[in-house]
Design an enzyme around this catalytic site. Structure first.
Site, PDB file in Angstrom:
ATOM      1  N   HIS A  69       8.290 -13.008   1.377  1.00  0.00           N
ATOM      2  CA  HIS A  69       7.380 -12.002   1.921  1.00  0.00           C
ATOM      3  C   HIS A  69       6.882 -12.407   3.315  1.00  0.00           C
ATOM      4  O   HIS A  69       6.856 -13.589   3.673  1.00  0.00           O
ATOM      5  CB  HIS A  69       6.200 -11.791   0.974  1.00  0.00           C
ATOM      6  N   GLU A  71       3.952 -12.506   4.598  1.00  0.00           N
ATOM      7  CA  GLU A  71       2.782 -13.399   4.635  1.00  0.00           C
ATOM      8  C   GLU A  71       3.210 -14.839   4.354  1.00  0.00           C
ATOM      9  O   GLU A  71       2.734 -15.774   5.018  1.00  0.00           O
ATOM     10  CB  GLU A  71       1.750 -12.972   3.579  1.00  0.00           C
ATOM     11  N   CYS A  95       0.733  -9.418  -2.027  1.00  0.00           N
ATOM     12  CA  CYS A  95       0.971  -9.470  -3.474  1.00  0.00           C
ATOM     13  C   CYS A  95       0.266 -10.700  -4.058  1.00  0.00           C
ATOM     14  O   CYS A  95      -0.294 -11.524  -3.318  1.00  0.00           O
ATOM     15  CB  CYS A  95       2.472  -9.530  -3.758  1.00  0.00           C
ATOM     16  N   CYS A  98       1.595 -14.139  -2.702  1.00  0.00           N
ATOM     17  CA  CYS A  98       1.113 -14.434  -1.337  1.00  0.00           C
ATOM     18  C   CYS A  98      -0.382 -14.713  -1.354  1.00  0.00           C
ATOM     19  O   CYS A  98      -0.865 -15.549  -0.587  1.00  0.00           O
ATOM     20  CB  CYS A  98       1.463 -13.301  -0.385  1.00  0.00           C
TER      21      CYS A  98
HETATM   22  N1  LIG Z   1       2.543  -7.728   1.027  1.00  0.00           N
HETATM   23  C1  LIG Z   1       3.883  -7.603   0.972  1.00  0.00           C
HETATM   24  C2  LIG Z   1       4.469  -6.749   0.071  1.00  0.00           C
HETATM   25  C3  LIG Z   1       5.835  -6.640   0.035  1.00  0.00           C
HETATM   26  N2  LIG Z   1       6.570  -7.376   0.893  1.00  0.00           N
HETATM   27  C4  LIG Z   1       8.024  -7.171   0.925  1.00  0.00           C
HETATM   28  C5  LIG Z   1       8.856  -7.429  -0.251  1.00  0.00           C
HETATM   29  C6  LIG Z   1      10.000  -6.425  -0.104  1.00  0.00           C
HETATM   30  O1  LIG Z   1      10.934  -6.888   0.861  1.00  0.00           O
HETATM   31  C7  LIG Z   1       9.285  -5.229   0.459  1.00  0.00           C
HETATM   32  C8  LIG Z   1       8.800  -4.268  -0.600  1.00  0.00           C
HETATM   33  O2  LIG Z   1       9.881  -3.497  -0.977  1.00  0.00           O
HETATM   34  P1  LIG Z   1       9.680  -2.136  -1.801  1.00  0.00           P
HETATM   35  O3  LIG Z   1       9.199  -2.530  -3.145  1.00  0.00           O
HETATM   36  O4  LIG Z   1       8.669  -1.302  -1.051  1.00  0.00           O
HETATM   37  O5  LIG Z   1      11.053  -1.506  -1.796  1.00  0.00           O
HETATM   38  O6  LIG Z   1       8.189  -5.780   1.168  1.00  0.00           O
HETATM   39  C9  LIG Z   1       5.976  -8.220   1.796  1.00  0.00           C
HETATM   40  O7  LIG Z   1       6.669  -8.884   2.606  1.00  0.00           O
HETATM   41  N3  LIG Z   1       4.638  -8.325   1.809  1.00  0.00           N
END
Ligand SMILES: Nc1ccn([C@H]2C[C@H](O)[C@@H](COP(=O)(O)O)O2)c(=O)n1
Length: 159
Positions: A69, A71, A95, A98
């Site tokens: 992610h 973060e 999440c 993180c």
């Molecule tokens: N705070 C966050 C939340 C999600 N991510 C990343 C993880 C995945 O690459 C994408 C989410 O994918 P989706 O479920 O919308 O198809 O975002 C993050 O980096 N930081």
């Protein structure tokens, strides 16, 4: 936040590009990151898709098994320098995994732009942990709607 958005543009995730930026108490940028595959894990080898309804639930063809992610990447990109008292700007609310890293690294405040997954269990758990330890989370949507980066203008003196 603009730096986080710019960083997010480097993500290869076709659905959700996320960017994060950490600033110290003097508002100096100490690290940035975006959601991506781990170093040397190539897009040819690993999926950027989610499981479809027909896939087996223990399939390995799901991005969430592999993506680092934004973060987490920002925290890792700070090269081990202390993050105690810093602020994290992220384009999407962190999440639970993180949130654990944010808390353990001593980040004091989180500014986020989108909270589109607020109803999901892992994001509710994240907010619970961050609230419990006093990491202040604030929604921050920049008042300025657009920033134009004009590369041509930058080069005009070279002509
Ligand atoms: N705070 C966050 C939340 C999600 N991510 C990343 C993880 C995945 O690459 C994408 C989410 O994918 P989706 O479920 O919308 O198809 O975002 C993050 O980096 N930081």
């Amino acid at each position: 936040m603009a730096t986080s958005l710019l960083s997010a543009q480097r993500s290869k995730d076709p659905v959700t590009q996320v960017g994060a930026c950490i600033v110290d108490q003097q508002k100096r940028i100490v690290a940035i990151g975006y959601n991506g595959l781990p170093r040397n894990c190539s897009d040819d080898e690993f999926p950027w898709s989610k499981l479809s309804k027909n896939s087996s639930p223990d399939s390995l063809e799901e991005k969430k098994l592999y993506v680092v992610h934004a973060e987490a990447n920002a925290i890792l990109n700070s090269n081990g320098g202390s993050l105690v008292g810093t602020c994290l700007y992220t384009t999407l609310f962190p999440c639970n995994e993180c949130a654990k890293l944010i808390i353990q690294s001593g980040i004091q405040k989180v500014f986020y732009m989108s909270d589109k997954y607020a109803h999901k269990q892992i994001y509710r758990a994240s907010r619970r942990m961050l609230d419990c330890v006093g990491v202040v989370c604030t929604r921050h949507v920049p008042a300025q709607k657009q920033i134009l980066i004009d590369f041509d203008a930058f080069l005009q003196d070279d002509r």
